[in-house]
Structures are given as structure tokens and as C-alpha cells.
Scaffold this active site. Structure first.
Site, PDB file in Angstrom:
ATOM      1  CD  GLN A 121      -2.997  -1.268   2.026  1.00  0.00           C
ATOM      2  OE1 GLN A 121      -4.004  -0.842   1.467  1.00  0.00           O
ATOM      3  NE2 GLN A 121      -2.993  -1.665   3.289  1.00  0.00           N
ATOM      4  CB  CYS A 167      -6.884  -5.893  -1.989  1.00  0.00           C
ATOM      5  SG  CYS A 167      -7.434  -4.453  -2.923  1.00  0.00           S
ATOM      6  CG  ASN A 207     -12.539  -3.060  -5.767  1.00  0.00           C
ATOM      7  OD1 ASN A 207     -13.459  -3.776  -6.157  1.00  0.00           O
ATOM      8  ND2 ASN A 207     -12.747  -1.951  -5.064  1.00  0.00           N
ATOM      9  CG  ASN A 221      -9.781  -0.870   5.375  1.00  0.00           C
ATOM     10  OD1 ASN A 221      -8.960  -0.181   4.793  1.00  0.00           O
ATOM     11  ND2 ASN A 221      -9.548  -2.146   5.694  1.00  0.00           N
ATOM     12  NE  ARG A 226      -5.522  -2.220   7.588  1.00  0.00           N
ATOM     13  CZ  ARG A 226      -5.424  -3.477   8.002  1.00  0.00           C
ATOM     14  NH1 ARG A 226      -5.363  -3.732   9.296  1.00  0.00           N
ATOM     15  NH2 ARG A 226      -5.408  -4.488   7.163  1.00  0.00           N
ATOM     16  CB  CYS A 243     -13.056  -0.256  -0.438  1.00  0.00           C
ATOM     17  SG  CYS A 243     -12.269  -1.431   0.676  1.00  0.00           S
TER      18      CYS A 243
HETATM   19  N1  LIG Z   1      -6.628  -0.857   2.544  1.00  0.00           N
HETATM   20  C1  LIG Z   1      -7.062  -2.161   2.913  1.00  0.00           C
HETATM   21  C2  LIG Z   1      -6.764  -3.232   1.913  1.00  0.00           C
HETATM   22  C3  LIG Z   1      -7.265  -2.935   0.517  1.00  0.00           C
HETATM   23  C4  LIG Z   1      -8.778  -3.024   0.365  1.00  0.00           C
HETATM   24  C5  LIG Z   1      -9.196  -2.858  -1.063  1.00  0.00           C
HETATM   25  N2  LIG Z   1      -9.115  -1.600  -1.652  1.00  0.00           N
HETATM   26  C6  LIG Z   1     -10.394  -3.661  -1.480  1.00  0.00           C
HETATM   27  O1  LIG Z   1     -10.877  -3.454  -2.615  1.00  0.00           O
HETATM   28  O2  LIG Z   1     -10.828  -4.536  -0.759  1.00  0.00           O
HETATM   29  C7  LIG Z   1      -6.457  -2.579   4.273  1.00  0.00           C
HETATM   30  O3  LIG Z   1      -5.340  -2.148   4.630  1.00  0.00           O
HETATM   31  O4  LIG Z   1      -7.112  -3.324   4.970  1.00  0.00           O
END
Ligand SMILES: N[C@@H](CCC[C@H](N)C(=O)O)C(=O)O
Length: 264
Positions: A59, A68, A70, A178, A196, A205
Site C-alpha cells: 500500500q 483486497c 478490487n 478501514n 487503511r 473498496c
Molecule cells: N486498505 C485495505 C486493503 C485494501 C482493500 C481494497 N481496496 C479492497 O478493494 O478490498 C487494508 O489495509 O485493509
């Protein structure tokens, strides 16, 4: 030179890099996030001719997320374009996720969401369901990564950048969370998510969309089974709620560009 592709799934965008590239993943991934202004860098390792692939998400802040939604859709599309396979199992930090590619539409089998405090995880012994937290009624669920979900009348009437950080960093979430705003609509739910690792709002997301659907179902705002439409700013996502408690995430993906960066 190291090559990359950029994909997006309903506006959640990712650089995709072959895991065989000889780069230090955290440094390379965060640099790529910054220079391309994307929500993450996915390192994908094709195995068994594309029947399986490993997926690692770096990230923008250098953290790695177990899952993740998406990103998984984009990853499956990338593998499919390289191997011609339309069914790919991604090995993620949250376990294997089977993906089906039908043209630009990818469906991910997202597993069983967990409300159990050990699984979210939560720093307490009881589940957190529709309970006041930092001025909002919050439900905590893990859909591969931890999510906080709160229902409001209008997602656009809330200052997400201001309301989300106190919940994202709340001591009840030892690994952070999140933060999702959801509002019922004629067709399902509107979604806005503060992620997050991005430490800001994203256009969509996937794990968050699944979290909204399962929390809505748990609170009696959506049916126990069937399909729920969740609409982040980047487009519509279809969430399947199955009788056995497992979930699916379906939506469009698109390759936006291909590029190269110098190793020097
Ligand atoms: N930012 C999230 C992980 C990524 C989630 C994503 N964008 C999705 O589509 O599910 C984390 O740190 O938990």
C-alpha cells in the site's frame, strides 16, 4: 527496466508487477504508488500455468494488506490476459480466493465474513455490532481485512476525512480498520470508504462493499441471502450473500496503461 500495468476496478486503481521481478517489494511498491498516484501495487506470481497465482499488496504507506477485493479482481484479469485462463485461484494472506473472469467482469469468492472479536480483530471479548463509537453507530467485521461500517442517511453529507481517522485508529482495533459509510438507496447501498494503508478515501473498496452488505444483512437492512448492489463513487459492485454464509464480489475491471521504470 521493470515493467508494470495499471488496472482499476470501479476506480480502485493498482499497479501490477510480476512477482519474479528482482525488486525490493516494499520500496518499489510504495515508490510506484507515489509516482503513479494509485491505491496500491500488486505483485503477482503465476503458478501452474495460471491456475493459481500468489498476490501481495503493498500500500502507499508501505504496509501490506492480507486481502483486497478490487485488487483481486484486477489480479485475476491480469493473470487471465497473460495465460488465457478464465478461472484463477489467488493465494492471499486471507486464504485462497477463486476468481472467475468473464470479459471485463470478474467475480471473486470472498469467503465467510467474521464478526468474532478474535478474527476482526478487536481488543475486547464481545463482537462490536451497531454500537456507539466516536459519535457513530459502528459494526466491525473482517472480510479479509478489518472493516468498520456505519449507516447514515446520505454518505455525501458526511466529512469522511474528518470522521474516519478516530475510528480507523481507535484502540478497539489493534490492527486498525478501514472505515465505511453506507446509506440505503432504491437499488441497494451507497458506499464511501476511508482505507487503511492509503490513509484516505478511495473510489471503491471491494472488501468494504462486502462488509456493508453483510452488516446490512445482519442488521435487517438487507436480505439474508441473494444479491446486494453496493455503489461506491467509482461504479456498482454486486455482492452475493449465499446460504452457506460465504460471499462473492462481482464488478468490472479495466487495464488502463502499461509502463516501465528504470532499475537505476
Ligand atoms: N486498505 C485495505 C486493503 C485494501 C482493500 C481494497 N481496496 C479492497 O478493494 O478490498 C487494508 O489495509 O485493509
Amino acid at each position: 527496466m521493470t515493467s508494470y500495468d495499471v488496472y482499476h476496478g470501479t476506480g480502485n486503481d493498482f499497479a501490477v508487477v510480476d512477482a519474479d521481478e528482482q525488486v525490493e517489494k516494499t520500496a518499489f511498491g510504495t515508490d510506484l504508488c507515489r509516482s503513479l498516484d494509485v491505491d496500491g501495487t500488486l505483485f503477482l506470481g503465476i503458478e501452474d500455468g495460471g491456475e493459481r497465482a500468489t498476490m501481495t499488496l503493498v500500500q502507499p504507506d508501505g504496509s501490506r494488506a492480507a486481502m483486497c477485493g478490487n485488487g483481486a479482481r484486477c489480479a485475476a484479469k491480469w493473470v487471465s490476459e497473460r495465460t488465457g485462463r478464465d478461472v484463477v485461484t489467488l493465494e492471499t494472506g486471507a486464504g485462497p480466493r477463486r476468481c472467475t473472469v468473464e470479459g471485463d467482469v470478474v467475480t471473486v469468492e470472498m469467503g465467510t465474513p467474521a464478526f468474532d472479536p478474535d478474527d476482526v480483530p478487536l481488543a475486547r471479548e464481545a463482537a462490536l455490532v451497531d454500537e456507539a463509537l466516536e459519535g457513530y453507530d459502528v459494526t466491525a467485521v473482517n472480510t479479509g481485512v478489518p472493516h468498520a461500517v456505519t449507516f447514515v442517511d446520505d454518505v455525501d453529507a458526511v466529512d469522511l476525512a474528518e470522521m474516519a481517522p478516530p475510528i480507523r485508529h481507535h484502540e478497539v482495533f489493534p490492527e486498525g480498520a478501514n472505515v465505511n459509510l453506507a446509506a440505503p438507496t432504491e437499488h441497494g447501498f451507497d458506499q464511501r470508504t476511508y482505507e487503511r494503508g492509503v490513509e484516505g478515501e478511495t473510489q471503491a473498496c471491494g472488501t468494504g462493499a462486502v462488509a456493508i452488505a453483510v452488516v446490512a444483512s445482519r442488521l435487517g437492512l438487507a436480505p439474508e441471502t441473494g444479491e446486494v448492489t453496493v455503489s461506491p463513487p467509482g461504479g456498482d459492485l454486486a455482492i452475493g450473500l449465499r446460504e452457506d454464509g460465504t460471499t462473492t464480489l462481482r464488478g468490472p475491471t479495466e487495464r488502463m496503461l502499461t509502463g516501465e521504470v528504470s532499475d537505476a
